[in-house]
Design a protein around this motif. Structure first.
Motif, PDB file in Angstrom:
ATOM      1  N   THR A   1       7.999   7.433  10.425  1.00  0.00           N
ATOM      2  CA  THR A   1       8.153   6.356   9.440  1.00  0.00           C
ATOM      3  C   THR A   1       8.048   4.991  10.111  1.00  0.00           C
ATOM      4  OG1 THR A   1       9.666   7.823   8.256  1.00  0.00           O
ATOM      5  CG2 THR A   1       9.665   5.511   7.596  1.00  0.00           C
ATOM      6  N   LEU A   2       8.757   4.843  11.234  1.00  0.00           N
ATOM      7  CA  LEU A   2       8.747   3.562  11.954  1.00  0.00           C
ATOM      8  C   LEU A   2       7.346   3.186  12.409  1.00  0.00           C
ATOM      9  CD1 LEU A   2      11.649   3.112  14.520  1.00  0.00           C
ATOM     10  CD2 LEU A   2      11.162   1.808  12.443  1.00  0.00           C
ATOM     11  N   VAL A   3       6.630   4.177  12.935  1.00  0.00           N
ATOM     12  CA  VAL A   3       5.279   3.912  13.454  1.00  0.00           C
ATOM     13  C   VAL A   3       4.382   3.384  12.330  1.00  0.00           C
ATOM     14  CG1 VAL A   3       3.204   5.045  14.356  1.00  0.00           C
ATOM     15  CG2 VAL A   3       5.427   5.470  15.424  1.00  0.00           C
TER      16      VAL A   3
ATOM     17  N   GLN B   1      10.277   8.208   2.790  1.00  0.00           N
ATOM     18  CA  GLN B   1       9.642   7.517   3.916  1.00  0.00           C
ATOM     19  C   GLN B   1       8.800   6.331   3.421  1.00  0.00           C
ATOM     20  OE1 GLN B   1       7.594  10.923   5.607  1.00  0.00           O
ATOM     21  NE2 GLN B   1       9.113  11.184   7.219  1.00  0.00           N
ATOM     22  N   GLN B   2       8.062   6.556   2.308  1.00  0.00           N
ATOM     23  CA  GLN B   2       7.279   5.465   1.691  1.00  0.00           C
ATOM     24  C   GLN B   2       8.201   4.304   1.339  1.00  0.00           C
ATOM     25  OE1 GLN B   2       3.969   5.449   0.574  1.00  0.00           O
ATOM     26  NE2 GLN B   2       3.372   7.584   0.321  1.00  0.00           N
ATOM     27  N   GLN B   3       9.333   4.668   0.718  1.00  0.00           N
ATOM     28  CA  GLN B   3      10.288   3.656   0.263  1.00  0.00           C
ATOM     29  C   GLN B   3      10.811   2.856   1.460  1.00  0.00           C
ATOM     30  OE1 GLN B   3      13.438   5.531  -1.985  1.00  0.00           O
ATOM     31  NE2 GLN B   3      14.582   3.610  -2.040  1.00  0.00           N
ATOM     32  N   ALA B   4      11.067   3.562   2.574  1.00  0.00           N
ATOM     33  CA  ALA B   4      11.574   2.886   3.780  1.00  0.00           C
ATOM     34  C   ALA B   4      10.549   1.866   4.295  1.00  0.00           C
ATOM     35  CB  ALA B   4      11.896   3.913   4.860  1.00  0.00           C
ATOM     36  N   VAL B   5       9.265   2.259   4.313  1.00  0.00           N
ATOM     37  CA  VAL B   5       8.224   1.348   4.810  1.00  0.00           C
ATOM     38  C   VAL B   5       8.109   0.143   3.878  1.00  0.00           C
ATOM     39  CG1 VAL B   5       5.774   1.083   5.354  1.00  0.00           C
ATOM     40  CG2 VAL B   5       6.947   3.193   5.957  1.00  0.00           C
ATOM     41  N   GLN B   6       8.183   0.392   2.560  1.00  0.00           N
ATOM     42  CA  GLN B   6       8.043  -0.727   1.622  1.00  0.00           C
ATOM     43  C   GLN B   6       9.238  -1.669   1.713  1.00  0.00           C
ATOM     44  OE1 GLN B   6       6.824   1.140  -2.054  1.00  0.00           O
ATOM     45  NE2 GLN B   6       4.815   1.550  -1.188  1.00  0.00           N
ATOM     46  N   ASN B   7      10.398  -1.095   1.972  1.00  0.00           N
ATOM     47  CA  ASN B   7      11.603  -1.921   2.153  1.00  0.00           C
ATOM     48  C   ASN B   7      11.448  -2.819   3.384  1.00  0.00           C
ATOM     49  OD1 ASN B   7      14.163  -2.498   1.044  1.00  0.00           O
ATOM     50  ND2 ASN B   7      15.161  -1.428   2.728  1.00  0.00           N
ATOM     51  N   ILE B   8      10.856  -2.248   4.453  1.00  0.00           N
ATOM     52  CA  ILE B   8      10.621  -3.015   5.687  1.00  0.00           C
ATOM     53  C   ILE B   8       9.627  -4.153   5.429  1.00  0.00           C
ATOM     54  CG2 ILE B   8       9.474  -2.860   7.945  1.00  0.00           C
ATOM     55  CD1 ILE B   8      10.873  -0.093   8.260  1.00  0.00           C
TER      56      ILE B   8
ATOM     57  N   PRO C   1       0.839  -1.205   0.000  1.00  0.00           N
ATOM     58  CA  PRO C   1       0.000   0.000   0.000  1.00  0.00           C
ATOM     59  C   PRO C   1       0.873   1.254   0.000  1.00  0.00           C
ATOM     60  CG  PRO C   1       0.092  -0.994   2.194  1.00  0.00           C
ATOM     61  CD  PRO C   1       0.759  -1.947   1.267  1.00  0.00           C
ATOM     62  N   SER C   2       0.303   2.378  -0.411  1.00  0.00           N
ATOM     63  CA  SER C   2       1.060   3.627  -0.232  1.00  0.00           C
ATOM     64  C   SER C   2       0.474   4.321   0.994  1.00  0.00           C
ATOM     65  CB  SER C   2       0.937   4.515  -1.465  1.00  0.00           C
ATOM     66  OG  SER C   2      -0.371   5.033  -1.516  1.00  0.00           O
ATOM     67  N   PHE C   3       1.279   5.190   1.594  1.00  0.00           N
ATOM     68  CA  PHE C   3       0.888   5.759   2.887  1.00  0.00           C
ATOM     69  C   PHE C   3       0.718   7.261   2.766  1.00  0.00           C
ATOM     70  CE2 PHE C   3       3.087   1.851   3.548  1.00  0.00           C
ATOM     71  CZ  PHE C   3       2.349   1.214   4.523  1.00  0.00           C
ATOM     72  N   PRO C   4      -0.519   7.726   2.776  1.00  0.00           N
ATOM     73  CA  PRO C   4      -0.706   9.175   2.715  1.00  0.00           C
ATOM     74  C   PRO C   4      -0.030   9.791   3.931  1.00  0.00           C
ATOM     75  CG  PRO C   4      -2.735   8.038   3.330  1.00  0.00           C
ATOM     76  CD  PRO C   4      -1.765   6.983   2.930  1.00  0.00           C
ATOM     77  N   GLY C   5       0.570  10.940   3.763  1.00  0.00           N
ATOM     78  CA  GLY C   5       1.212  11.565   4.922  1.00  0.00           C
ATOM     79  C   GLY C   5       2.696  11.240   5.011  1.00  0.00           C
ATOM     80  N   LEU C   6       3.182  10.286   4.200  1.00  0.00           N
ATOM     81  CA  LEU C   6       4.630  10.035   4.179  1.00  0.00           C
ATOM     82  C   LEU C   6       5.211  10.554   2.859  1.00  0.00           C
ATOM     83  CD1 LEU C   6       5.068   6.379   5.569  1.00  0.00           C
ATOM     84  CD2 LEU C   6       5.067   8.532   6.834  1.00  0.00           C
ATOM     85  N   ASN C   7       6.426  11.104   2.922  1.00  0.00           N
ATOM     86  CA  ASN C   7       7.063  11.554   1.673  1.00  0.00           C
ATOM     87  C   ASN C   7       7.671  10.352   0.946  1.00  0.00           C
ATOM     88  OD1 ASN C   7       9.785  11.055   2.589  1.00  0.00           O
ATOM     89  ND2 ASN C   7       9.658  12.934   3.799  1.00  0.00           N
TER      90      ASN C   7
END
Length: 630
Positions: free
Chosen positions: A209-211, A182-189, A173-179
């Motif tokens: 981002t972590l949250v 930050q999106q890339q970091a969440v997707q990498n996780i 998913p993409s995360f509204p509110g993240l640049n």
């Protein structure tokens, strides 16, 4: 030398150094000295007692005087209750199980309070924390043993013997509110099978981002996640933010900040609300009554009395075993229901979660985490997420020898070098004017940082210079040595004068006085700056907005205006521990709208980093000579 063998050797050196400095503080000093060093509360009063796990006794104490002295008592610290009548002989050891304000609870390794506890002159003192070192040592040994086994996959990745794996076929998913970074970091996780790293330079929204990543992992895998950090403050911040996102968070240990919201996440607070807790209270009360009855037989000792006393104690023990069982049931229930468990690194092996395994473990502020401590939570995990910045302050290490031999290199730093494919750099920062950010970005982050438009051009007042280096070369502001710390009284006086002029010019502006930090790497310089601040009427009028402290104590904080006193000024160009440029990176990235650095270019300029800094100031029109202000 094998990886873990070396780590154990370094830990041993560190433990020795730490123990020796503890003994030096305690062996010859008076109770007043130990109190001043934050190791002792004296005098104290006992405010209550209750039976505890394993036939031990929990005592609540309050320090009755000296409330303003800061101390080092924390949840989990080993400590001792003593009487100053005969402190060597009359003492009982235990563990701190709660600390808040001027009260703490200590579980004593005894069933009943000793007679001497009724004679006053009581105190409580920290013991050397062997427990933390034992936990670290055991974890490192276990990691070493697991390395050769099939379940040692993560250990082998972290020590560089195999590569991390990512499954990128899923649509995340993409995360509204993240640049975008930050999106890339969440997707990498989400894609990582075993290791993902979020590299968060100052002001880039690492916690946010972590949250979001933790929330997404829970949604994706319905899993329970362990979230840890080296300091209670960092654990508190994450616990609070995760709870605000609607997750069921269980905080193991007690928070540094005693806010309602955080307290409600703790084990104690959740146990108090559990439906079974009434039974526990009733049973504990019964056990206490049996023990009190047993005490009545203390004075007259015949066989009948001894038997009676023993029978009463046996009954109390039986009830307490029932209590232990019920409490364990409540704890297991609460642990099982939690979506996120938060703790410090060492706290993650607390008895409540000691045998719990997790798919994912998150270590925040990993740039400040001692590697042996990281292995405690890692052993509970299949997959590890680390977040932090290895280009800011490293962990505090007591032994210079251990630090030099590699203990100051964190696991985060090693993994960033070993597995660049696991790292996402957060590139957009929300704190600093772009001119303040520029030097740090170029020097540390490959010139990849951008300032978000909301902060990029923010100034303190229209037409102001956001970044100034004031050069004191040739002013005769010479450093001196006080104890082991460098000081520069003339530079300090100059800084306070400059700050006073700024404050006077701002008073005409009704928009509200800015927050200001005055920082220096040297403790003695801070002391002089604090004294000068107290004697300035203009600055005293805004004392609530101005803080003066060492760089280390400002890591993670921000202010509108930051003044840095570099302190060093000598003919030999000696800059001492200013050579640790990561500390300077922290210093120059605290300011939002205005940064003023005061230093001697002829002393600092020979060192390439400071030469670049001065050139950068010239390039942005921020280089000034102190003569312009004198």
């Amino acid at each position: 030398m094998p990886y873990f063998k070396k780590l154990l050797d370094l830990l041993k050196i560190e433990r020795e150094e730490d123990r020796n400095s503890y003994l030096k503080l305690t062996e010859t000093s008076s109770v007043a000295d130990r109190r001043a060093n934050g190791l002792t509360w004296y005098p104290i009063a006992i405010r209550g007692t209750e039976p505890s796990r394993g036939d031990y006794l929990t005592v609540e104490v309050e320090r009755t005087t000296h409330h303003d002295i800061s101390h080092q008592f924390r949840f989990g610290s080993p400590a001792v209750l003593f009487t100053n009548h005969d402190p060597k002989k009359d003492r009982v050891e235990g563990t701190v199980t709660y600390q808040g304000g001027n009260r703490l609870k200590i579980t004593l390794f005894t069933e009943e309070l000793p007679d001497w506890s009724r004679d006053g002159k009581l105190g409580i003192e920290l013991l050397f924390d062997n427990n933390s070192y034992d936990e670290m040592q055991n974890a490192v040994k276990q990691a070493s043993a697991v390395k050769e086994k099939p379940e040692g996959r993560l250990v082998n990745i972290l020590t560089g013997e195999s590569a991390p794996v990512f499954s990128r076929q899923n649509q995340y998913p993409s995360f509204p509110g993240l640049n975008s970074s930050q999106q890339q970091a969440v997707q990498n996780i989400l894609a990582a099978q075993d290791l993902a790293i979020v590299h968060g330079p100052p002001g880039t929204g690492k916690t946010t981002t972590l949250v979001q990543a933790i929330k997404a992992l829970i949604a994706q895998n319905k899993e329970q996640i362990l979230v840890v950090a080296p300091s209670n403050t960092a654990v508190d911040l994450l616990s609070e933010k995760l709870s605000l996102e609607g997750l069921n968070v269980l905080r193991i240990g007690n928070p540094a900040r005693v806010s309602e919201r955080l307290m409600s996440l703790t084990l104690d607070s959740k146990m108090a609300e559990h439906s079974y807790v009434k039974d526990v209270k009733k049973l504990k009360k019964q056990a206490s009554e049996y023990k009190n009855m047993a005490h009545k037989y203390k004075r007259s000792f015949g066989k009948a009395e001894r038997d009676q006393r023993k029978a009463l104690f046996d009954e109390a023990h039986k009830i307490m075993r029932e209590v232990d069982k019920t409490e364990q049931f409540i704890i297991d229930d609460l642990v099982a229901k939690a979506q996120v468990i938060t703790a410090t690194l060492v706290g993650s092996n607390h008895y409540t979660v000691r045998n719990v395994k997790f798919n994912t473990v998150v270590i925040d502020e990993a740039g400040q985490a001692l590697e042996p401590a990281c292995w405690i939570p890692i052993l509970k995990a299949q997959k590890l997420i680390m977040a932090g910045d290895h280009l800011q302050l490293a962990p505090t290490i007591k032994s210079n020898e251990a630090a030099r031999a590699g203990l100051s290199t964190t696991l985060l730093e090693k993994c960033v070098a070993l597995h660049p494919e696991a790292v996402t750099l957060l590139e957009e920062q929300y704190r600093m004017n772009e001119t303040i950010m520029g030097f740090s970005s170029k020097e540390f982050y490959g010139d990849r940082l951008m300032a978000h438009e909301s902060v990029a051009h923010r100034l303190l007042i229209p037409g102001d210079l956001p970044f100034t280096f004031i050069d004191t070369a040739g002013c005769g502001f010479d450093e001196k040595l006080e104890g082991t710390s460098s000081v520069n009284p003339e530079e300090a006086a100059f800084l306070i004068r400059h700050l006073t002029q700024l404050a006077e010019s701002l008073q005409a502006d009704a928009a509200g006085f800015p927050t200001i930090a005055v920082i220096s790497p040297y403790k003695e310089q801070i002391r002089i700056l604090q004294e000068l601040l107290l004697s300035s009427e203009v600055l005293q009028a805004h004392a609530d907005k101005i803080s003066v402290n060492t760089i280390d104590s400002f890591q993670g904080q921000e202010r509108d205006v930051v003044y840095i006193s570099m302190t060093r000024s000598n003919t030999s160009g000696d800059i001492g521990f200013l050579a640790d440029i990561r500390r300077m990176n922290v210093a120059i990235t605290r300011a939002k709208k205005k940064l003023v650095i005061i230093g001697d270019s002829s002393t600092l300029g020979n060192f390439p980093f400071y030469g670049d800094l001065i050139k950068y100031a010239e390039g942005v029109g921020g280089y000034k000579s102190a003569w312009e202000f004198i």
